[in-house]
Design a protein around this motif. Structure first.
Motif, PDB file in Angstrom:
ATOM      1  N   ALA A 247       0.886  -1.328   0.039  1.00 20.69           N
ATOM      2  CA  ALA A 247      -0.093   0.085  -0.071  1.00 20.69           C
ATOM      3  C   ALA A 247       0.892   1.304  -0.177  1.00 20.69           C
ATOM      4  O   ALA A 247       0.622   2.158  -0.686  1.00 20.69           O
ATOM      5  CB  ALA A 247      -0.961  -0.003   1.184  1.00 20.69           C
ATOM      6  N   ASP A 248       1.819   1.339   0.905  1.00 18.48           N
ATOM      7  CA  ASP A 248       2.819   2.423   0.865  1.00 18.48           C
ATOM      8  C   ASP A 248       3.633   2.644  -0.589  1.00 18.48           C
ATOM      9  O   ASP A 248       3.806   4.121  -0.534  1.00 18.48           O
ATOM     10  CB  ASP A 248       3.503   2.343   2.184  1.00 18.48           C
ATOM     11  N   THR A 249       3.734   1.649  -1.133  1.00 17.59           N
ATOM     12  CA  THR A 249       4.523   1.797  -2.323  1.00 17.59           C
ATOM     13  C   THR A 249       3.810   2.309  -3.354  1.00 17.59           C
ATOM     14  O   THR A 249       4.106   3.224  -4.168  1.00 17.59           O
ATOM     15  CB  THR A 249       5.007   0.429  -2.802  1.00 17.59           C
ATOM     16  N   ILE A 250       2.542   1.971  -3.498  1.00 20.49           N
ATOM     17  CA  ILE A 250       1.648   2.437  -4.522  1.00 20.49           C
ATOM     18  C   ILE A 250       0.792   3.483  -4.384  1.00 20.49           C
ATOM     19  O   ILE A 250       0.602   4.342  -5.414  1.00 20.49           O
ATOM     20  CB  ILE A 250       0.507   1.169  -4.809  1.00 20.49           C
ATOM     21  N   TYR A 251       0.665   3.909  -3.081  1.00 22.46           N
ATOM     22  CA  TYR A 251      -0.284   4.920  -2.933  1.00 22.46           C
ATOM     23  C   TYR A 251       0.286   6.483  -3.437  1.00 22.46           C
ATOM     24  O   TYR A 251      -0.645   7.130  -4.047  1.00 22.46           O
ATOM     25  CB  TYR A 251      -0.317   5.269  -1.163  1.00 22.46           C
ATOM     26  N   PRO A 252       1.604   6.697  -3.379  1.00 21.97           N
ATOM     27  CA  PRO A 252       1.855   8.028  -3.894  1.00 21.97           C
ATOM     28  C   PRO A 252       1.488   8.181  -5.387  1.00 21.97           C
ATOM     29  O   PRO A 252       0.830   9.368  -5.807  1.00 21.97           O
ATOM     30  CB  PRO A 252       3.264   8.267  -3.529  1.00 21.97           C
ATOM     31  N   GLY A 253       1.746   7.325  -6.314  1.00 23.41           N
ATOM     32  CA  GLY A 253       1.410   7.203  -7.510  1.00 23.41           C
ATOM     33  C   GLY A 253      -0.184   6.991  -7.741  1.00 23.41           C
ATOM     34  O   GLY A 253      -0.539   7.882  -8.874  1.00 23.41           O
ATOM     35  N   TRP A 254      -0.619   6.377  -7.091  1.00 23.29           N
ATOM     36  CA  TRP A 254      -2.161   6.135  -7.213  1.00 23.29           C
ATOM     37  C   TRP A 254      -2.979   7.572  -7.009  1.00 23.29           C
ATOM     38  O   TRP A 254      -3.928   8.012  -7.463  1.00 23.29           O
ATOM     39  CB  TRP A 254      -2.691   5.093  -6.268  1.00 23.29           C
ATOM     40  N   ASN A 255      -2.330   8.360  -5.937  1.00 21.78           N
ATOM     41  CA  ASN A 255      -2.985   9.437  -5.506  1.00 21.78           C
ATOM     42  C   ASN A 255      -2.816  10.470  -6.864  1.00 21.78           C
ATOM     43  O   ASN A 255      -3.662  11.450  -7.169  1.00 21.78           O
ATOM     44  CB  ASN A 255      -2.423  10.104  -4.336  1.00 21.78           C
ATOM     45  N   PRO A 268     -14.670  14.557  -6.507  1.00 25.31           N
ATOM     46  CA  PRO A 268     -13.832  14.819  -5.443  1.00 25.31           C
ATOM     47  C   PRO A 268     -12.498  14.302  -5.360  1.00 25.31           C
ATOM     48  O   PRO A 268     -12.125  13.115  -5.953  1.00 25.31           O
ATOM     49  CB  PRO A 268     -14.593  14.075  -4.212  1.00 25.31           C
ATOM     50  N   PRO A 269     -11.485  14.795  -4.769  1.00 25.86           N
ATOM     51  CA  PRO A 269     -10.189  14.493  -5.053  1.00 25.86           C
ATOM     52  C   PRO A 269     -10.005  13.094  -4.052  1.00 25.86           C
ATOM     53  O   PRO A 269     -10.933  12.783  -3.136  1.00 25.86           O
ATOM     54  CB  PRO A 269      -9.223  15.601  -4.192  1.00 25.86           C
ATOM     55  N   PRO A 270      -9.263  12.399  -4.602  1.00 24.54           N
ATOM     56  CA  PRO A 270      -8.956  10.976  -3.788  1.00 24.54           C
ATOM     57  C   PRO A 270      -8.379  11.173  -2.542  1.00 24.54           C
ATOM     58  O   PRO A 270      -7.775  12.097  -2.074  1.00 24.54           O
ATOM     59  CB  PRO A 270      -8.179  10.253  -4.691  1.00 24.54           C
ATOM     60  N   SER A 271      -8.450  10.284  -1.629  1.00 21.25           N
ATOM     61  CA  SER A 271      -7.626  10.338  -0.152  1.00 21.25           C
ATOM     62  C   SER A 271      -7.104   9.053   0.233  1.00 21.25           C
ATOM     63  O   SER A 271      -7.334   7.978  -0.227  1.00 21.25           O
ATOM     64  CB  SER A 271      -8.744  10.926   0.860  1.00 21.25           C
ATOM     65  N   ARG A 272      -6.286   8.879   1.326  1.00 18.62           N
ATOM     66  CA  ARG A 272      -5.720   7.683   1.731  1.00 18.62           C
ATOM     67  C   ARG A 272      -7.008   7.072   2.385  1.00 18.62           C
ATOM     68  O   ARG A 272      -6.648   5.607   2.223  1.00 18.62           O
ATOM     69  CB  ARG A 272      -4.630   8.144   2.656  1.00 18.62           C
ATOM     70  N   ALA A 277      -9.701   1.881   2.028  1.00 19.21           N
ATOM     71  CA  ALA A 277     -10.891   0.965   2.070  1.00 19.21           C
ATOM     72  C   ALA A 277     -11.085   0.177   0.869  1.00 19.21           C
ATOM     73  O   ALA A 277     -11.604  -1.091   0.588  1.00 19.21           O
ATOM     74  CB  ALA A 277     -12.020   2.018   2.105  1.00 19.21           C
ATOM     75  N   THR A 278     -10.556   0.769  -0.477  1.00 20.63           N
ATOM     76  CA  THR A 278     -10.706   0.144  -1.786  1.00 20.63           C
ATOM     77  C   THR A 278      -9.831  -0.829  -1.939  1.00 20.63           C
ATOM     78  O   THR A 278      -9.763  -2.043  -2.503  1.00 20.63           O
ATOM     79  CB  THR A 278     -10.423   1.110  -2.813  1.00 20.63           C
ATOM     80  N   SER A 279      -8.356  -1.036  -1.146  1.00 17.56           N
ATOM     81  CA  SER A 279      -7.559  -2.078  -0.811  1.00 17.56           C
ATOM     82  C   SER A 279      -7.928  -3.096   0.333  1.00 17.56           C
ATOM     83  O   SER A 279      -7.116  -4.098   0.141  1.00 17.56           O
ATOM     84  CB  SER A 279      -6.011  -1.639  -0.527  1.00 17.56           C
ATOM     85  N   GLY A 280      -9.208  -2.948   0.989  1.00 14.71           N
ATOM     86  CA  GLY A 280      -9.409  -3.977   1.907  1.00 14.71           C
ATOM     87  C   GLY A 280     -10.032  -5.036   1.323  1.00 14.71           C
ATOM     88  O   GLY A 280     -10.058  -5.411  -0.056  1.00 14.71           O
ATOM     89  N   PRO A 281     -10.540  -6.040   2.459  1.00 15.50           N
ATOM     90  CA  PRO A 281     -10.525  -7.591   1.680  1.00 15.50           C
ATOM     91  C   PRO A 281     -11.858  -7.354   0.447  1.00 15.50           C
ATOM     92  O   PRO A 281     -11.894  -8.535  -0.052  1.00 15.50           O
ATOM     93  CB  PRO A 281     -11.362  -8.226   2.992  1.00 15.50           C
ATOM     94  N   ASN A 282     -12.856  -6.374   0.754  1.00 21.20           N
ATOM     95  CA  ASN A 282     -13.891  -6.451  -0.112  1.00 21.20           C
ATOM     96  C   ASN A 282     -13.833  -5.246  -1.186  1.00 21.20           C
ATOM     97  O   ASN A 282     -14.558  -5.398  -1.974  1.00 21.20           O
ATOM     98  CB  ASN A 282     -15.299  -6.220   0.497  1.00 21.20           C
TER      99      ASN A 282
END
Length: 342
Positions: A247-255, A268-272, A277-282
């Motif tokens: 998650a930490d590796t991908i988040y900056p580029g995803w954002n 609306p702008p995306p948030s961590r 939440a989108t990276s969670g089990p479901n």
């Protein structure tokens, strides 16, 4: 279940050095990524098509030809080919030639595209968004199924007893339909008996179960056997040594990516918080250590009544080349074997 990688070949700034990777270097990195995917036993590698400054995949056929010459086993394909903005005759000729170079390892996934830049670029009217795709898909399938073609339509000059060459190694050339979330797209693929590639970029994957059922019912009612109605998933994700590291590796580029898209589309702008939440089990993102990703693949496959293949889209504008190579290695050596029997 078969596991692969899809790439949109985004421009990249190395997060540790701030080095802006040039286009030629980025394409060389991409070919290294595809070669590694081949070596570690991944099933497929797909290249997208975009006509935007932040991507280098406007000519996917050329990239795939280079990859075909440098690999031995992996299947190569489009993810997706924007058929609406191209000529079906040329698309077939190019992918048939690719199939000859790759000795029968090519998949052609066609769709309408999630961005619209190709329409004005090639002199097309966006109001014809659906009719362009429907008509061109009809012609593409006719070219695939018979050498000599007689055809007429609204958006292209007619063909009268024209033969289209070369013919591919695979007969027929595999053509998949890439879809988002519209029921009409699922029904169309089912009625045509074409395999389905579902792009899941948000929400929960299990929400697609009714649409997959709709696809299978439409195919069955049209007389197509169940084994012909294959389902694939194109999902965003990444594999690392731990879920937190992924998650930490991908988040900056995803954002960065989704901030730009949200600005363009008035979202609306995306948030961590949203990302986690989108990276969670479901959630829609397949993010984590190998076991976490394998468990999620198995769970989603069951929720959708069986999935034939899944491709992780790991494009990210702030992902170091070494990290992406490690993600591909983990996907091939640990995740793919864990789900091979599903």
């Amino acid at each position: 279940m078969h596991i692969g990688v899809d790439s949109f070949v985004s421009s990249v700034t190395d997060p540790s050095t701030g080095h802006e990777v040039g286009a030629a270097e980025r394409l060389e990195h991409l070919l290294e990524e595809i070669e590694l995917a081949d070596r570690v036993g991944l099933y497929s590698f797909g290249i997208g098509e975009h006509h935007r400054s932040e991507y280098y995949d406007s000519a996917p056929q050329i990239i795939l030809a280079a990859a075909a010459a440098r690999t031995e086993r992996i299947r190569l394909g489009s993810a997706v080919k924007v058929l609406s903005a191209d000529d079906p005759v040329r698309v077939f000729q190019q992918f048939a030639t690719l199939d000859l170079i790759a000795k029968g390892r090519i998949d052609l996934v066609v769709g309408r595209g999630s961005f619209t830049e190709a329409f004005p670029l090639f002199g097309l009217d966006l109001h014809d968004y659906d009719s362009l795709f429907s008509e061109k898909l009809e012609l593409l399938l006719q070219i695939r199924d018979q050498v000599e073609v007689t055809w007429s339509g609204q958006h292209r000059p007619p063909l009268v007893r024209q033969s289209v060459y070369p013919r591919p190694v695979q007969d027929p050339l595999p053509i998949w339909v890439g879809v988002g979330g519209t029921p009409e797209s699922f029904v169309r693929a089912g009625l045509l008996g074409l395999p389905l590639m579902i792009a899941i970029i948000g929400g929960e994957p299990r929400q697609f179960a009714p649409l997959v059922d709709l696809y299978r019912r439409a195919g069955a009612e049209a007389g197509h056997p169940p084994e012909q109605l294959k389902v694939g998933l194109h999902v965003f994700g990444f594999v690392a040594e731990s879920t937190q590291a992924a998650a930490d590796t991908i988040y900056p580029g995803w954002n960065q990516m989704f901030t730009q898209v949200s600005r363009e589309r008035g979202f609306p702008p995306p948030s961590r918080i949203q990302f986690d939440a989108t990276s969670g089990p479901n959630g829609a993102f397949f993010m984590g250590d190998p076991q976490t990703v394998a468990d999620k693949i198995a769970r989603v496959g069951e929720q959708l009544g069986g999935v034939d293949r899944l491709s992780l889209q790991m494009t990210n504008p702030r992902l170091a080349h070494a990290d992406l190579l490690r993600g591909i290695e983990l996907l091939g050596t640990e995740v793919a074997p864990a789900v091979a029997s599903l």
